[in-house]
Design a protein around this motif. Structure first.
Motif, short mmCIF file in Angstrom:
data_model
loop_
_atom_site.label_atom_id
_atom_site.label_comp_id
_atom_site.label_asym_id
_atom_site.label_seq_id
_atom_site.Cartn_x
_atom_site.Cartn_y
_atom_site.Cartn_z
N VAL A 222 -30.76 8.60 -17.24
CA VAL A 222 -31.34 9.78 -17.10
C VAL A 222 -30.32 10.86 -17.89
N ARG A 223 -30.72 11.47 -18.87
CA ARG A 223 -29.77 12.54 -19.30
C ARG A 223 -30.57 13.61 -20.20
N GLY A 224 -30.17 14.76 -20.66
CA GLY A 224 -30.68 15.82 -21.37
C GLY A 224 -31.28 15.44 -22.87
N ALA A 225 -32.21 15.92 -23.12
CA ALA A 225 -33.09 15.71 -24.24
C ALA A 225 -32.33 16.06 -25.61
N ASP A 226 -31.06 16.57 -25.39
CA ASP A 226 -30.28 16.71 -26.73
C ASP A 226 -29.67 15.23 -26.96
N LEU A 227 -29.58 14.51 -26.42
CA LEU A 227 -29.08 13.21 -26.66
C LEU A 227 -30.26 12.17 -27.10
N VAL A 228 -31.51 12.58 -27.47
CA VAL A 228 -32.54 11.60 -27.87
C VAL A 228 -32.04 10.75 -29.24
N ARG A 229 -31.53 11.62 -30.16
CA ARG A 229 -31.14 10.88 -31.30
C ARG A 229 -29.86 9.86 -31.13
N SER A 230 -28.95 10.33 -30.21
CA SER A 230 -27.99 9.32 -29.81
C SER A 230 -28.43 8.03 -29.16
N THR A 231 -29.69 8.12 -28.35
CA THR A 231 -30.20 6.96 -27.90
C THR A 231 -30.65 5.87 -28.86
#
Ligand code: GLU
Length: 290
Positions: A222-231
Motif C-alpha cells: 500500500v503506497r502513494g499513487a506517485d509510485l504506480v510507474r515504479s510498480t
C-alpha cells in the motif's frame, strides 16, 4: 476509482509494510497512506512491517527516522519489531544484483545524468525520448549495448558502476490495483531501461524495494499513487529474480488548497507540527479517510 475493499483477498497470510524515507518530516499525506496500510493489514488479520528506506545517504537523516517513529506511534499505528533498515541489508541487494548479472538482465551504463538531460532536450536526435512523468526519464534505447556484449565482472570495481535493467521493449505489463483498478504500461515507451545499481555502491530504490518486498514476504504493497510507474519496474524485477509479486493498492495523493501535491516542504502539514500545536490524532481522523 474504486472504493477500497477493506479486507484484501489474498490466499496467504497478509503481510503489509510501511516504508517511509527519512528525508524529511512525515506529513498528512503519509499519514493517510499509512493509516490505509494499517487498516488493510488489520482487516486481514495480518502483519504490518516497518521498513526505513534510508539508502539515500545525502538526504536521509537519523532525526527524521526518529520523528517518523514518533509520528507513527502518535497516529496509533503498530508494527512488527524489529524495524527493518535498508542500509543494514546491503549484502541482500548485492546478491540480487549478482543474479541479474548472471542472467544477463542488466548492463553497465556509462552515461551521466547530464548526457541524459542533453539527449532529452534534443528530441529530434532521440525520437520518443520524452521524460517520463515520474523520477526517471526514458532512457534512449539507442544507447543500450548489444545484448550479447560481455559484461564486466561484479567485483568491487564492477559494483562501482551504474547498472541498468534492460526492459523487454513493447511488452505490456498489467496489474490490478485494489483502488485504481487495472493499470497497464508498455515497456520501452512508458518507461525505459532503469537503474538498479549506482556507482556509489548502492542499489536504486527500485531494486532495494523489490528485493525487500520479496524477501520479507510482503503480500500487499500500500503506497502513494506517485509510485504506480515504479510498480511496473518492480514487477519486472520480481519476475527476473524469480519471486512472486505482491498485490498493490495505490492511495491517491493528498493536495494542498492550491491543488499542489503535498511534499515534505509543506511544513504546516507536517505531523510533527500538528502534534506540537495540540492537534490530536482523533481530530485528524476525517482528513485521513480515502
Ligand atoms: N520510501 C518510499 C517513499 O517514501 C516509498 C517506498 C514504497 O512504499 O515502495 O516514497
Amino acid at each position: 476509482m474504486r472504493t477500497a475493499p477493506l479486507a484484501p483477498t489474498s490466499p496467504q497470510p497478509y503481510v503489509g509494510r510501511l516504508a517511509p524515507s527519512p528525508t524529511g518530516l512525515l506529513h498528512l499525506g503519509h499519514a493517510r497512506t499509512f493509516a490505509l496500510a494499517a487498516a488493510r493489514a488489520n482487516a486481514a488479520g495480518g502483519k504490518l512491517l516497518l521498513r526505513i528506506d534510508d539508502l539515500d545517504r545525502a538526504r536521509c537523516r537519523p532525526e527524521f527516522t526518529a520523528a517518523a517513529l514518533e509520528d507513527l506511534a502518535w497516529l496509533g499505528l503498530d508494527w512488527e519489531k524489529p524495524v527493518i533498515t535498508q542500509s543494514e541489508r546491503l549484502p541482500l541487494y548485492r546478491n540480487a544484483l549478482a543474479r541479474l548479472h548472471a542472467t544477463g538482465r542488466i548492463y553497465p551504463c556509462y552515461r551521466s545524468r547530464r548526457d541524459l538531460a542533453e539527449a532529452l532536450s534534443a528530441p529530434h536526435e532521440t525520437p520518443g525520448a520524452a521524460p517520463a512523468a515520474d523520477d526517471e526519464p526514458l532512457y534512449p534505447a539507442a544507447w543500450r549495448p548489444a545484448a550479447d556484449l560481455a559484461l564486466p565482472a561484479l567485483d568491487a570495481t564492477g559494483r562501482a558502476l551504474n547498472w541498468r535493467f534492460r526492459v523487454p521493449d513493447e511488452h505490456e505489463l498489467r496489474f490490478d490495483d485494489a483502488l485504481l483498478g487495472t493499470q497497464t504500461a508498455v515497456c520501452g515507451s512508458d518507461f525505459g531501461d532503469f537503474l538498479v545499481w549506482r556507482k556509489d555502491g548502492l542499489p536504486s530504490y527500485q531494486l532495494a524495494c523489490a528485493v525487500d518486498d520479496a524477501l520479507l514476504g510482503v503480500t500487499e504493497v500500500v503506497r502513494g499513487a506517485d509510485l504506480v510507474r515504479s510498480t511496473f519496474r518492480q514487477l519486472l524485477l520480481f519476475e527476473a529474480l524469480g519471486a512472486p509479486a505482491p498485490t498493490y493498492c495505490h492511495a491517491p495523493l493528498l493536495t494542498d488548497e492550491h491543488g499542489v501535491r503535498l511534499a515534505k516542504r509543506h511544513a504546516a502539514l507536517a505531523l510533527a507540527t500538528l502534534r506540537a500545536s495540540g492537534t490530536t490524532p482523533e481530530e485528524l481522523g476525517p482528513r485521513l479517510a480515502i
